[in-house]
Design an enzyme around this catalytic site. Structure first.
Site, mmCIF file in Angstrom:
data_model
loop_
_atom_site.group_PDB
_atom_site.id
_atom_site.type_symbol
_atom_site.label_atom_id
_atom_site.label_comp_id
_atom_site.label_asym_id
_atom_site.label_seq_id
_atom_site.Cartn_x
_atom_site.Cartn_y
_atom_site.Cartn_z
ATOM 1 N N ASP A 492 0.741 -1.192 0.029
ATOM 2 C CA ASP A 492 0.075 -0.002 -0.040
ATOM 3 C C ASP A 492 0.900 1.010 0.000
ATOM 4 O O ASP A 492 1.846 1.257 0.626
ATOM 5 C CB ASP A 492 -1.057 0.154 1.212
ATOM 6 C CG ASP A 492 -1.897 1.158 1.323
ATOM 7 O OD1 ASP A 492 -2.520 1.268 0.514
ATOM 8 O OD2 ASP A 492 -1.727 2.018 2.112
ATOM 9 N N GLU A 529 1.608 0.371 -4.974
ATOM 10 C CA GLU A 529 1.140 1.636 -5.504
ATOM 11 C C GLU A 529 2.478 2.439 -5.496
ATOM 12 O O GLU A 529 2.905 3.086 -4.196
ATOM 13 C CB GLU A 529 0.012 2.230 -4.446
ATOM 14 C CG GLU A 529 -1.202 1.423 -4.627
ATOM 15 C CD GLU A 529 -2.312 1.962 -3.538
ATOM 16 O OE1 GLU A 529 -3.217 2.430 -4.158
ATOM 17 O OE2 GLU A 529 -2.154 2.061 -2.528
#
Length: 887
Positions: A492, A529
């Site tokens: 993340d 990400e």
């Protein structure tokens, strides 16, 4: 007056001692007035940054006559001691390590005081400056992460948390600034021993400690409350917890009682390299909570229910070519009550309200904070499975059940990716769910220039650029890989990590072997990400793990380029009706004013097609093709909002997707964008076409679980806390697809309610559309995974095998024709049948690919090819794959 009483007698910066001279005696202690102490307590900023044992960076007052660090073990500066500082300059190495501080004023700790640096760090530290007349001109707190890394570097090799040797556990915690640490185990308090070189406190106990609850009792200066506190806190390296994370548990994950039958000899599906990965992103609770055929709804064990509708669907996808299930965060989550009895539920008959009502969301919102639902991006303990997904949250049952889940998915042909969130913690300081900051205050969180905690990620950012936070990331990932046999990790907000930290994870995983560790670490995939924003943006503090920086590392980043082109607009548009390639831009326009004139739409659609071509190449920077303006360009020369569309060095650097848990689901995005009169059948066809742009690209592709079933969240753009009602996956088409469950939660969606309300009661899809879309997608997966040309290994191979022969000024708007080796793929996003003539292929025997020719989609079977002319004809809203006929 702030420090005048304390330091008037020492207003001048002391000269350096002559070479070879013995250091002068320590300066005397100094008294502060009550007013001075009160003023300092009121100022909790920490603008001075202690970089290493010798250097402090602080833009104080240039005209100050003297600069000092004051320190006091109990925090009472009325009896403080001091370290003298002298003006200096940052070295080039320091500027490289701390680029955001490159223009700071540097101060060097006087050599006569350096033997007291470690002592100073175990209490309150304040930086001060005085004028020549002794008047205080500046005072601030001090950030300590840099100096702690410098002095306690040996701690990076320490084994932390519970470690068993010959059946006896040793518990260790890194707490270099703590004044005392003890272990509270059961009802006893046990002293811990501090290692002065590492700052690690440890204690070895008897075998009887096994499976007992414990926590640490840490006495430490806490800057956020400006006093010495005694925190009772769980272990950052916890491997098991009691319910609601109130205590850690002394467990040995190698204990056979924690291994399900067949665990040690588990045979995994054949490893699929990242460049070929087809991934289903899945939330554990969404998967089964409304599946009437699941024996264990909402739990890890639901993924072991072999005959449930959800499990059978996953197996169908695996047989078609899906290789990984990506689980949304399943580590210990801070915001979900773990006991079912403590979990709130909506007290309304949600199904009784109209499809466009605001009553469902109002009822869900009332219980959202205490219900059983959250996406889980609020980490509490990084290396323990979440208790609310276990049938019993108490003790180590969750460990066994997590392992059973992994084993079952592997048996069904699916490898398991875990979504990990190390870039932030749920809270910091002295908050109830703060752990790291209660043990080493101000170290594990990233601090801004004034000493406040950065929150650009949403919450309290961590600082993996600091050695021990970086170590925690690596150690945690390795534990999941070794002890839970996780096959991949999705990071993340990976761009908030240093590139070096993610590469350290890769190196540690690569060192794992079947013989030594029970897993082959080189087969574990990594992606994340790579967004570039916040206080770390543009490599402000370190080289980030962003899209461009990670190219060539073998670690993929999500690519938003083709996603936006396929859907249209961007995820944060005020007007959700802005169209794209798969939502009717120019070829089937809606009434949105955000689309512009017809000519503007045509030009934008063709630019979108350029972006999609770059995506189909695997986002390669050096892939060349003819763009919509007729120019020969490389992927890196195609613009995406001011950034290069192509940034990858090799297939596998970029991960393709058109929807994920964030933002509207694909069906919902298309609901906003397709003309309201679009039929259910055509909505399903556009869904498949959009998914095909990712599934048929070079490199890995990810799809949100249920997207092939036209999954909807009733237009919710941010359903992280929207409960089961809006999030559950409906595997049985007779239950619908989730659309029309009411207006989505007001908190994140109310501005779009005027667009949503007219849609929710008017759009409907049924079993023919849901089942047809899923079957057509599975056909595409079969082609993707059976034709090796979709998984080329190098950029050179892609340049050789991939072409867009009809690109340029005369390209058909809404149609992309791709030649890949001996295959031709036509993406026809228009509402009409389209012909595409490739003169160079005339005379070659092409036909619709056997999978589609024998497949489920009756419409695409109407595709045709004329050998003599080289004309490919494809029905409206269809993706057709043609292969050269062999007989």
């Amino acid at each position: 007056m702030l420090l005048q009483a304390a330091l008037t007698a020492h207003a001048d910066t002391p000269p350096a001692p002559p070479s070879g001279a013995r250091p002068a005696a320590e300066p005397a202690r100094h008294d502060l007035t009550r007013d001075t102490e009160a003023d300092i307590k009121a100022d909790t900023k920490a603008e001075a940054i202690w970089l290493d044992a010798d250097t402090v960076a602080w833009n104080g007052v240039k005209s100050a006559a003297s600069t000092h660090l004051l320190y006091a073990r109990d925090g009472d500066l009325s009896d403080a001691r001091r370290l003298r500082l002298r003006g200096s300059e940052l070295t080039e190495a320091q500027k490289e390590k701390f680029p955001h501080l490159a223009k700071y004023t540097a101060w060097s700790v006087d050599p006569r005081d350096r033997d007291r640096v470690r002592e100073a760090l175990r209490g309150r530290v304040v930086a001060t400056q005085l004028a020549a007349d002794g008047a205080e001109v500046a005072v601030t707190g001090v950030q300590l992460a840099g100096v702690l890394d410098d002095l306690y570097d040996d701690a990076t090799g320490a084994e932390l948390g519970p470690v068993f040797r010959r059946g006896k556990p040793t518990l260790s915690v890194w707490a270099p600034t703590a004044q005392d640490v003890s272990l509270e185990i059961g009802a006893k308090a046990v002293a811990m021993k501090r290692d002065g070189d590492t700052g690690v406190w440890s204690v070895t106990g008897p075998k009887s400690w096994k499976n007992k609850p414990y926590r640490y009792v840490v006495k430490v200066w806490a800057p956020t409350v400006q006093k010495v506190v005694t925190n009772k806190v769980t272990d950052p390296y916890s491997l098991a917890l009691i319910t609601d994370s109130e205590r850690s548990l002394v467990v040995d994950l190698a204990d056979k009682s924690l291994a399900p039958s067949g665990w040690s000899g588990l045979r995994k599906p054949k490893a699929v390299p990242l460049k070929d990965a087809q991934i289903q992103e899945l939330h554990i609770r969404d998967f089964s909570i409304e599946d009437r055929t699941a024996k264990h709804p909402g739990t890890y064990l639901a993924l072991t229910d072999k005959v449930s509708d959800g499990s059978r669907h996953l197996k169908k996808l695996a047989e078609a070519g899906t290789s990984y299930v990506h689980l949304l965060p399943a580590f210990d989550i801070a915001t979900i009550p773990e006991r079912k009895a403590d979990q709130a539920t909506p007290g309304c008959d949600l199904a009784s309200y109209p499809a466009d009502s605001d009553q469902q969301q109002e009822c869900v919102a009332r219980s959202a904070a205490k219900d059983a639902y959250n996406w889980g991006y609020d980490p509490y303990h990084f290396t323990v499975p979440e208790g609310s997904y276990a049938t019993d949250p108490e003790g180590a049952d969750r460990t066994v059940e997590f392992r059973k889940m992994v084993k079952s998915l592997n048996e069904d042909g699916l490898r398991v990716v875990m979504d990990v969130v190390y870039n932030h913690t749920t809270s910091s300081g002295q908050a109830d769910t703060s752990v790291l900051d209660k043990i080493v205050p101000g170290y594990y969180q990233r601090l801004l220039a004034d000493g406040s905690v950065a929150t650009s990620t949403c919450c309290a950012n961590t600082a993996p650029e600091n050695a021990m936070m970086g170590k925690l990331v690596v150690d945690s990932v390795v534990t999941w890989a070794k002890e839970y046999k996780v096959d991949g990790f999705r990071f993340d907000l990976m761009g908030h990590h240093p590139k070096a930290n993610i590469l350290a994870v890769r190196k540690a995983l690569d060192a794992l072997t079947l013989e030594k560790d029970g897993v082959d670490g080189k087969e574990i995939i990594l992606y994340g990400e790579g967004w570039n924003f916040g206080e770390v943006a543009d490599d402000a503090r370190f080289v980030q793990a962003t899209q461009t920086n990670m190219a060539g590392t073998g670690i993929a980043t999500f690519s938003d380029r083709a996603r936006d082109a396929v859907r249209g607009g961007g995820p944060f548009d005020e007007d959700p009706g802005v169209q794209g390639f798969a939502s009717g831009l120019y070829t089937d326009p809606n009434s949105s004013g955000g689309n512009g004139t017809s000519e503007e739409q045509k030009a934008r659609l063709l630019r979108y097609q350029d972006l999609i071509k770059v995506g189909l190449s695997g986002n390669l920077a050096d892939y060349s093709f003819t763009d919509s303006g007729g120019r020969q360009v490389k992927g890196s020369e195609v613009d995406y909002n001011g950034a290069p569309a192509g940034y990858a060095d090799a297939p596998g650097d970029a991960l393709a997707y058109v929807d994920a848990h964030d933002n509207e689901s694909l069906f919902d995005a298309l609901a906003f964008k397709l003309p309201s009169s679009t039929s259910a059948a055509d909505r399903a066809r556009m869904q498949v076409l959009a998914m095909a742009t990712a599934a048929l690209s070079q490199g890995p592709a990810l799809s949100q679980a249920g997207t092939d079933l036209l999954r909807s969240k009733s237009l919710d753009r941010n359903s992280y806390d929207s409960g089961d009602w809006f999030n559950a996956i409906h595997w049985d088409c007779r239950d619908g697809n989730g659309f029309g469950r009411g207006l989505p939660l007001a908190a994140d969606n109310q501005s779009k309610w005027p667009y949503a309300k007219p849609l929710l009661g008017s759009i409907e899809v049924g079993c023919p559309e849901i089942e047809g879309a899923s079957a057509a997608y599975r056909d595409l997966l079969k082609i993707r995974t059976s034709e090796s040309v979709f998984g080329l290994a190098t950029a050179e191979q892609v340049r050789s095998e991939l072409a867009f022969p009809l690109s340029g000024r005369d390209e058909t708007p809404g149609v992309i024709t791709m030649k890949l080796g001996d295959l031709v793929v036509v993406f026809n996003a228009t509402p009409e049948r389209q012909t595409q003539r490739i003169a160079a292929l005339a005379g070659k025997p092409y036909a619709l690919h056997p999978v589609q020719a024998a497949g489920s989609d009756a419409v695409v079977k109407g595709s045709s090819y004329e050998t003599e002319s080289g004309i490919f004809a494809v029905p409206a809203r269809s993706v057709a794959v043609f292969s050269q006929a062999t007989g």
